[in-house]
Design an enzyme around this catalytic site. Structure first.
Site: not given
Lengths: 383, 389
Positions: A329, A186
């Protein structure tokens, strides 16, 4: 004239980003023209290899490292697996302890859980209520028999920045035999990263989080550490990741890096956008903020009092606005990250993640805020 | 060597004059099921259906998988065809069964002779074939009580059929023999099992699913489609109606007492399903309810739900425990789909303290706050149809 087509407002950039034009062009070119096998000795192979080398150089430039410290993989999950299993296998004679956090991505957590079942002692450090793991906890957890420390740089659900440097310092202070792995999926392209200066041995990145294609990412591995591969074959990627290189995707990643804006300047732009969004969110009653104020500004995690995440997400979707209920996810499951921050069930079940990219503007925030207000007014609350 | 699939039907054989209708239906269903495997010819005689592949490429294993899921079959087997003379029977049996006979220690032979013109009697055929196989496979022994394998020879009108053992069929009645009914399907574990059980009794299925966007996700609908695809492997194609339900849920939530929410909602589901059922030639509704599973499935609650429709409501799971239902759902391969976490259809609306012993008059009174006709009309108007195969 009434405009019937609503503007697409995509605020789920931590799940994935829209591939940029340069990436698409480079992929196209690799598939149509430059489709050779980089391992081939003839000219077609060499041309494909050169494109791959350019990509490797581009990644190395971003990380201020050498090109032979970059290994391409199928993405973040594979890189995390190679790093964790590789490090533990390399150091298993020197200790049994692994230190990580309870807020890692599942590709880190599940790999470490597997090692735990094999008999390794694992410490899962919990964050405080702001989503950050305390430096002191990291310090205390790392012992002289710790062989792996795996801590993410930016949490994918809250944006909270973790004190990875503290881990590097603790390891070197007590000369622990540990390798330091950092999942920087990220952060890559959004923060200035210099793994060798940060004391990081292994660092994971993934192209589709910065406007590249899915299916490609990689691992930075410091030249000072050695790890064994998980798969065997033709010896590509200097033996660490065999299998013909995904040259179209690698070319796509190169395209994405070429289009990356200066990350400090972009960070300031997104910070202002984030601050504006927070200001506007504060207009609304019943919003609580789950991201700390000093989080990476690309991510805001909020809870909307009484409104179930999924319901609100689908409501916004009907207005062509895309956000996420937790991480992509973990479809449907309550967030393990927010839970380990100690938030109540009601807060966890009503969490929304808004995540920005360079493509977002103030209009997007306004459209989102208006729709959110409408949703809060019209949707039924849960108890 | 020529091979066929032999199919024996179960309780259908007990039917009197209707029997040939049932047989015709079973053959039609078999043809449909086997169409993707390859060309076949189907004949019937003496309570047996014969499936003869028309090409050498025919994939028997895939075909048997399909046959296993056709209702109305008691048992089936793969058999080799021999000429109707004992020499050919002995030779073919030896070659056809060699692999199997090498794996086992004991066997017995059963012969059936429906063609009484065949010169040997059934016991004579058994004795000759048994003796021959013992000679050819010296490791074998005969065990008439508890053999590892039963070798069967059937001498019929058009040939002799040799097989080792047989497989249990899906049982039940051919789909279509029991008329049509509409199943209310949510995406949970129960309703696909209920649908399967009624299809087993020969009922052709329609399905009704209620979608409440944004409270439910598009994935919930995809999940329902996946579930129905599994059921359709047994039942044949299913017509699915997806009914928009958000407006009704919001209206109930706004205008009715919270404790009655689920019951009124279920009554609406019944009323709408009845309309859809009638429009599609269905004679009954099917639900996956079982007594006491949740608050809306007490006897009192079921009575209140039933009162919303004049159609018979079939609840094949009514006396089953959750584990028993789960066991069937695993068998028909719907369990893993059902437990995907997208269903939670109406958790937003679920009352904290639902009424477990509701009274119909009170519910009807509570419903008076709603414009039932218009709500149902809107839902029916917005219903989308599709075919699940």
């Amino acid at each position: 004239m009434v405009c019937l087509v609503r503007k697409l407002v995509y605020l789920d950039n931590s799940a994935t980003t829209k591939p940029c034009e340069t990436a698409v062009e480079r992929i196209n070119n690799a598939l149509r023209e430059n489709w050779g096998n980089p391992s081939s000795l003839h000219g077609l192979g060499i041309k494909a290899e050169q494109e791959m080398n350019r990509a490797r150089q581009a990644v190395a430039d971003l990380l201020s490292c050498r090109t032979d410290e970059i290994f391409f993989t199928s993405g973040g999950t594979e890189a995390n697996n190679i790093a964790i299993m590789g490090a533990v296998n390399a150091r298993r004679r020197r200790g049994k302890r692994i230190v990580t956090t309870s807020i890692e991505h599942s590709s880190t957590l599940e790999t470490i859980v597997t090692l735990e079942k094999q008999g390794f002692n694992v410490v899962y450090l919990k964050p405080d209520r702001s989503g950050v793991v305390a430096k002191e906890d990291i310090d205390k957890a790392i012992t002289s028999d710790t062989i792996l420390v795996s801590i993410m740089l930016v949490n994918n659900e809250t944006g909270a920045i973790q004190p990875v440097k503290a881990a590097a310092e603790a390891i070197s202070r007590i000369s622990a035999p540990a390798m330091l792995h950092c999942d920087a999926v990220q952060a890559f392209g959004k923060m200035n990263l210099n793994p060798s200066r940060m004391g990081i041995d292994l660092m994971t990145f993934s192209a589709h989080k910065f406007h590249g294609p899915k299916g490609i990412g990689g691992l930075y591995k410091s030249k000072n550490v050695k790890i064994a591969p998980l798969t065997y074959g033709g010896g590509q990627e200097r033996g660490l990741r065999s299998g013909t290189e995904a040259t179209p995707l690698i070319a796509g990643m190169l395209g994405a890096i070429e289009e990356l804006p200066d990350c400090d300047k972009q960070l300031e732009i997104v910070r202002k956008l984030r601050d504006y969004a927070i200001e506007r969110l504060k207009e609304i009653e019943g919003i609580s903020f789950n991201s700390p104020p000093d989080a990476l500004p690309y991510i805001i995690n909020i809870s909307v009092d009484g409104k179930k995440s999924e319901t609100m997400m689908h409501f916004l979707e009907s207005r062509n606005i895309y956000v996420s209920s937790g991480s992509a996810c973990a479809k449907g499951k309550g967030s393990h990250v927010l839970r380990s921050m100690g938030l109540s069930d009601a807060r966890v079940d009503s969490a929304l993640r808004i995540s920005f990219s360079k493509n977002n503007d103030y209009e997007d925030v306004d459209i989102f805020i208006d729709a959110l207000k409408e949703g809060i007014k019209t949707l039924r609350s849960f108890k | 060597m020529k091979e066929v699939i032999l199919i024996k039907y179960g309780e259908m054989a007990l039917k009197g004059l209707n029997r040939s209708t049932f047989e015709a239906l079973l053959i039609k269903n078999l043809k449909k099921a086997l169409k993707p495997i390859g060309e076949i010819e189907i004949t019937r005689s003496q309570s047996t259906i014969f499936i003869e592949p028309q090409s050498d490429e025919f994939d028997f294993n895939r075909a048997l998988e399909k046959v296993k899921k056709v209702f109305g079959i008691a048992a089936f087997s793969r058999a080799c065809v021999a000429n109707k003379n004992i020499q050919d029977i002995l030779k073919k049996a030896e070659a056809y069964l060699a692999e199997r006979l090498k794996e086992i220690k004991t066997f017995k032979v059963e012969a059936k002779r429906s063609d009484k013109k065949f010169p040997l009697t059934s016991p004579q055929i058994s004795a000759q074939l048994g003796g021959y196989l013992l000679k050819r496979f010296p490791h074998l022994k005969v065990d008439v009580h508890n053999p590892d394998e039963i070798v069967t020879v059937e001498v019929r009108d058009f040939g002799a059929y040799i097989r080792a053992g047989q497989l249990a069929g899906a049982g039940g009645m051919p789909v279509g023999s029991g008329g049509r009914a509409a199943v209310l399907i949510s995406g949970g574990i129960d309703s696909p099992v209920a649908a399967w059980m009624m299809a087993k009794r020969g009922i052709e299925l329609c399905a009704v699913h209620f979608a409440s966007p944004p409270y439910t996700s598009e994935r919930a609908e995809i999940k329902v489609r996946q579930l129905l695809e599994k059921v359709a492997e047994y039942s044949g194609e299913i017509k699915l109606a997806v009914v928009p339900f958000t407006e009704i849920q919001e209206e109930i939530g706004k205008k009715c007492p919270e404790e009655y929410f689920t019951l009124i909602m279920r009554r609406f589901m019944m009323m709408i399903s009845e309309r859809i059922a009638k429009d599609n030639g269905c004679l009954a509704l099917i639900t996956g309810e079982s007594v006491g599973q949740v608050a809306s499935q007490t006897i009192q609650a079921l009575a209140v739900t039933d009162a919303a429709t004049e159609m018979p409501v079939f609840r094949p799971l009514i006396g089953m425990d959750k584990e028993e239902i789960v066991e069937i759902s695993r068998k028909i391969d719907t369990f893993e789909i059902s437990i995907q976490p997208y269903d939670d259809c109406c958790t937003v609306f679920t009352p904290r303290h639902p009424k477990t012993k509701p009274q119909l008059e009170q519910i009807i009174k509570a419903e008076q706050a709603l414009d039932i006709e218009t709500l149902i009309d809107n839902a029916i108007k917005g219903t989308r149809y599709s075919i699940i195969e």
